[in-house]
Design a protein around this motif. Structure first.
Motif, PDB file in Angstrom:
ATOM      1  N   LEU A   1       0.864  -1.182   0.000  1.00  0.00           N
ATOM      2  CA  LEU A   1       0.000   0.000   0.000  1.00  0.00           C
ATOM      3  C   LEU A   1       0.900   1.231   0.000  1.00  0.00           C
ATOM      4  CD1 LEU A   1      -2.550  -1.007   2.818  1.00  0.00           C
ATOM      5  CD2 LEU A   1      -2.648  -1.560   0.368  1.00  0.00           C
ATOM      6  N   ILE A   2       0.682   2.116  -0.958  1.00  0.00           N
ATOM      7  CA  ILE A   2       1.477   3.342  -1.055  1.00  0.00           C
ATOM      8  C   ILE A   2       0.546   4.538  -0.884  1.00  0.00           C
ATOM      9  CG2 ILE A   2       2.896   4.781  -2.565  1.00  0.00           C
ATOM     10  CD1 ILE A   2       4.031   2.243  -3.796  1.00  0.00           C
ATOM     11  N   PHE A   3       0.853   5.379   0.104  1.00  0.00           N
ATOM     12  CA  PHE A   3       0.018   6.520   0.465  1.00  0.00           C
ATOM     13  C   PHE A   3       0.621   7.806  -0.094  1.00  0.00           C
ATOM     14  CE2 PHE A   3      -0.971   3.231   3.470  1.00  0.00           C
ATOM     15  CZ  PHE A   3      -2.313   3.404   3.788  1.00  0.00           C
ATOM     16  N   MET A   4      -0.205   8.579  -0.797  1.00  0.00           N
ATOM     17  CA  MET A   4       0.253   9.827  -1.419  1.00  0.00           C
ATOM     18  C   MET A   4      -0.644  10.979  -0.948  1.00  0.00           C
ATOM     19  SD  MET A   4       0.946   8.204  -5.220  1.00  0.00           S
ATOM     20  CE  MET A   4       2.006   9.491  -5.845  1.00  0.00           C
ATOM     21  N   HIS A   5      -0.061  11.895  -0.215  1.00  0.00           N
ATOM     22  CA  HIS A   5      -0.812  12.967   0.444  1.00  0.00           C
ATOM     23  C   HIS A   5      -1.203  14.072  -0.522  1.00  0.00           C
ATOM     24  CE1 HIS A   5       2.684  15.612   0.294  1.00  0.00           C
ATOM     25  NE2 HIS A   5       3.425  14.578   0.679  1.00  0.00           N
ATOM     26  N   GLY A   6      -2.016  14.991  -0.019  1.00  0.00           N
ATOM     27  CA  GLY A   6      -2.506  16.107  -0.816  1.00  0.00           C
ATOM     28  C   GLY A   6      -1.535  17.273  -0.873  1.00  0.00           C
ATOM     29  N   ALA A   7      -1.853  18.248  -1.712  1.00  0.00           N
ATOM     30  CA  ALA A   7      -1.001  19.428  -1.894  1.00  0.00           C
ATOM     31  C   ALA A   7      -0.867  20.201  -0.590  1.00  0.00           C
ATOM     32  CB  ALA A   7      -1.576  20.332  -2.979  1.00  0.00           C
ATOM     33  N   GLY A   8       0.378  20.512  -0.233  1.00  0.00           N
ATOM     34  CA  GLY A   8       0.645  21.318   0.946  1.00  0.00           C
ATOM     35  C   GLY A   8       0.752  20.550   2.242  1.00  0.00           C
ATOM     36  N   THR A   9       0.469  19.242   2.233  1.00  0.00           N
ATOM     37  CA  THR A   9       0.469  18.473   3.477  1.00  0.00           C
ATOM     38  C   THR A   9       1.698  17.564   3.545  1.00  0.00           C
ATOM     39  OG1 THR A   9      -0.907  16.661   2.587  1.00  0.00           O
ATOM     40  CG2 THR A   9      -2.048  18.578   3.505  1.00  0.00           C
ATOM     41  N   ASP A  10       1.615  16.466   4.285  1.00  0.00           N
ATOM     42  CA  ASP A  10       2.732  15.522   4.345  1.00  0.00           C
ATOM     43  C   ASP A  10       2.222  14.135   4.725  1.00  0.00           C
ATOM     44  OD1 ASP A  10       2.350  15.522   7.137  1.00  0.00           O
ATOM     45  OD2 ASP A  10       4.069  16.823   7.538  1.00  0.00           O
ATOM     46  N   HIS A  11       3.144  13.209   4.951  1.00  0.00           N
ATOM     47  CA  HIS A  11       2.781  11.801   5.166  1.00  0.00           C
ATOM     48  C   HIS A  11       1.920  11.590   6.410  1.00  0.00           C
ATOM     49  CE1 HIS A  11       6.111  12.136   8.037  1.00  0.00           C
ATOM     50  NE2 HIS A  11       5.704  11.012   8.577  1.00  0.00           N
ATOM     51  N   ARG A  12       1.953  12.519   7.347  1.00  0.00           N
ATOM     52  CA  ARG A  12       1.232  12.332   8.611  1.00  0.00           C
ATOM     53  C   ARG A  12      -0.284  12.359   8.441  1.00  0.00           C
ATOM     54  NH1 ARG A  12       3.286  17.040  12.142  1.00  0.00           N
ATOM     55  NH2 ARG A  12       3.234  18.051  10.079  1.00  0.00           N
ATOM     56  N   MET A  13      -0.776  12.814   7.291  1.00  0.00           N
ATOM     57  CA  MET A  13      -2.228  12.903   7.122  1.00  0.00           C
ATOM     58  C   MET A  13      -2.903  11.525   7.121  1.00  0.00           C
ATOM     59  SD  MET A  13      -3.267  13.756   3.123  1.00  0.00           S
ATOM     60  CE  MET A  13      -4.234  15.066   3.747  1.00  0.00           C
ATOM     61  N   PHE A  14      -2.123  10.453   7.003  1.00  0.00           N
ATOM     62  CA  PHE A  14      -2.696   9.104   6.992  1.00  0.00           C
ATOM     63  C   PHE A  14      -2.521   8.372   8.329  1.00  0.00           C
ATOM     64  CE2 PHE A  14      -1.696   9.995   2.499  1.00  0.00           C
ATOM     65  CZ  PHE A  14      -2.969   9.859   1.972  1.00  0.00           C
ATOM     66  N   ALA A  15      -2.225   9.109   9.388  1.00  0.00           N
ATOM     67  CA  ALA A  15      -1.975   8.480  10.691  1.00  0.00           C
ATOM     68  C   ALA A  15      -3.137   7.615  11.157  1.00  0.00           C
ATOM     69  CB  ALA A  15      -1.662   9.556  11.735  1.00  0.00           C
ATOM     70  N   GLU A  16      -4.369   8.059  10.897  1.00  0.00           N
ATOM     71  CA  GLU A  16      -5.542   7.320  11.368  1.00  0.00           C
ATOM     72  C   GLU A  16      -5.820   6.062  10.552  1.00  0.00           C
ATOM     73  OE1 GLU A  16      -7.370   7.762  14.043  1.00  0.00           O
ATOM     74  OE2 GLU A  16      -6.155   9.470  14.659  1.00  0.00           O
ATOM     75  N   GLN A  17      -5.124   5.891   9.451  1.00  0.00           N
ATOM     76  CA  GLN A  17      -5.270   4.666   8.670  1.00  0.00           C
ATOM     77  C   GLN A  17      -4.225   3.619   9.060  1.00  0.00           C
ATOM     78  OE1 GLN A  17      -5.986   7.904   6.983  1.00  0.00           O
ATOM     79  NE2 GLN A  17      -7.911   7.055   7.731  1.00  0.00           N
ATOM     80  N   LEU A  18      -3.047   4.053   9.438  1.00  0.00           N
ATOM     81  CA  LEU A  18      -1.946   3.113   9.663  1.00  0.00           C
ATOM     82  C   LEU A  18      -2.244   2.107  10.767  1.00  0.00           C
ATOM     83  CD1 LEU A  18       1.258   5.297   9.250  1.00  0.00           C
ATOM     84  CD2 LEU A  18      -0.164   4.191   7.523  1.00  0.00           C
ATOM     85  N   HIS A  19      -2.937   2.555  11.811  1.00  0.00           N
ATOM     86  CA  HIS A  19      -3.125   1.648  12.950  1.00  0.00           C
ATOM     87  C   HIS A  19      -4.227   0.618  12.729  1.00  0.00           C
ATOM     88  CE1 HIS A  19      -6.850   3.508  14.519  1.00  0.00           C
ATOM     89  NE2 HIS A  19      -6.329   4.644  14.116  1.00  0.00           N
ATOM     90  N   VAL A  20      -4.981   0.710  11.613  1.00  0.00           N
ATOM     91  CA  VAL A  20      -6.030  -0.289  11.353  1.00  0.00           C
ATOM     92  C   VAL A  20      -5.609  -1.294  10.288  1.00  0.00           C
ATOM     93  CG1 VAL A  20      -7.856   1.319  12.021  1.00  0.00           C
ATOM     94  CG2 VAL A  20      -7.249   1.102   9.597  1.00  0.00           C
TER      95      VAL A  20
END
Length: 273
Positions: free
Chosen positions: A28-47
């Protein structure tokens, strides 16, 4: 799940990414939105269970991946990601992209379908849709308008437009300030190369499209149901109590459809040998 932080030096930018080391299995490869960073997917990683290898990045010009380097285009982002995949020995993956990340994921499946297992697209426009004259004009003018806007006001209004949750808005403001006034319009300018009308094109991989019920950015809310309707391989869901960052505003609702989609993709994949 423990991730290794690594750096790829490419085209004048130190691209920081986080990866499951020595993984054998689906990715699974996560690609964040403009202006943000990898941390925006924190709530997905733990599930996500350990069946999957994970890769997240700070795209060039974002987060730790600064300075932005020689240029910024979606094509360059794709080249960056393919270089990381080669370095890590990843043949193909499911790409999860929010907004700009979803645009990049669409270009990956368009130009490099062999690298894509499936897609999860969060609050993003369709790269290949037919646009009105007014929509084209607004997209062309956006970088100029952003550069003329008072910076503090732009950051605050962009954060409020992207999320209904105060903590997510605070995260977005922090990220936008990291990108900075100079590169923020440059990123939006560079995103325009992903838009190309393809009247008969359909995404040839299974994909999940979600949109926050309260998403007021651009024409995303207006066009998402229409886009999904013409795609034979797509599933579409509204996310209640959510805006442009639907997976952050309502992670419980998003994670439910996300995990169900992954189960269906990879169970059918194993069933087919």
């Amino acid at each position: 799940m423990k991730l290794k932080q690594r750096v790829l030096e490419k085209d004048g930018c130190p691209i920081h990414y986080w990866v499951t080391a020595n993984h054998r299995g689906p990715w699974l490869i996560f690609m964040h939105g403009a202006g943000t960073d990898h941390r925006m997917f924190a709530e997905q990683l733990h599930v996500i269970d350990e069946t999957y290898g994970l890769l997240l990045w700070d795209a060039r010009g974002h987060g730790l991946s600064r300075p932005i380097g020689t240029d910024f285009t979606i094509k360059l982002l794709i080249d960056d990601m393919l270089a990381i995949m080669t370095k890590e020995g990843i043949e193909k993956a499911t790409f999860i992209g929010q907004s700009m990340g979803g645009n990049a994921a669409q270009e990956l499946v368009f130009h490099h379908p062999d690298k894509v297992e499936s897609l999860v697209l969060i609050d993003c426009t369709c790269n290949t849709q037919k646009m009105t004259f007014i929509e084209k004009g607004l997209i062309t003018l956006t970088p100029l308008l952003l550069s003329l806007y008072p910076w503090k006001m732009l950051v605050n209004q962009s954060a409020r437009a992207s999320s209904i949750k105060p903590d997510v808005q605070a995260y977005l403001r922090e990220c936008f300030h990291t990108v900075g006034r100079k590169d923020f319009p440059k990123i939006f300018q560079g995103m325009q190369d992903c838009l190309h009308e393809e009247e008969t094109y359909h995404i040839q991989k299974r994909f999940l499209l979600v949109c926050g019920v309260n998403d007021q950015t651009g024409n995303i809310k207006k066009t998402a149901p229409r886009w999904a309707k013409r795609e034979p391989n797509g599933e579409f869901y509204w996310i209640d109590n959510a805006s442009h960052c639907a997976h952050q505003d309502n992670p419980e609702a998003f994670n439910k459809v996300f995990l169900s989609f992954l189960d269906n993709v990879y169970s059918s994949h194993s069933d087919n040998g």
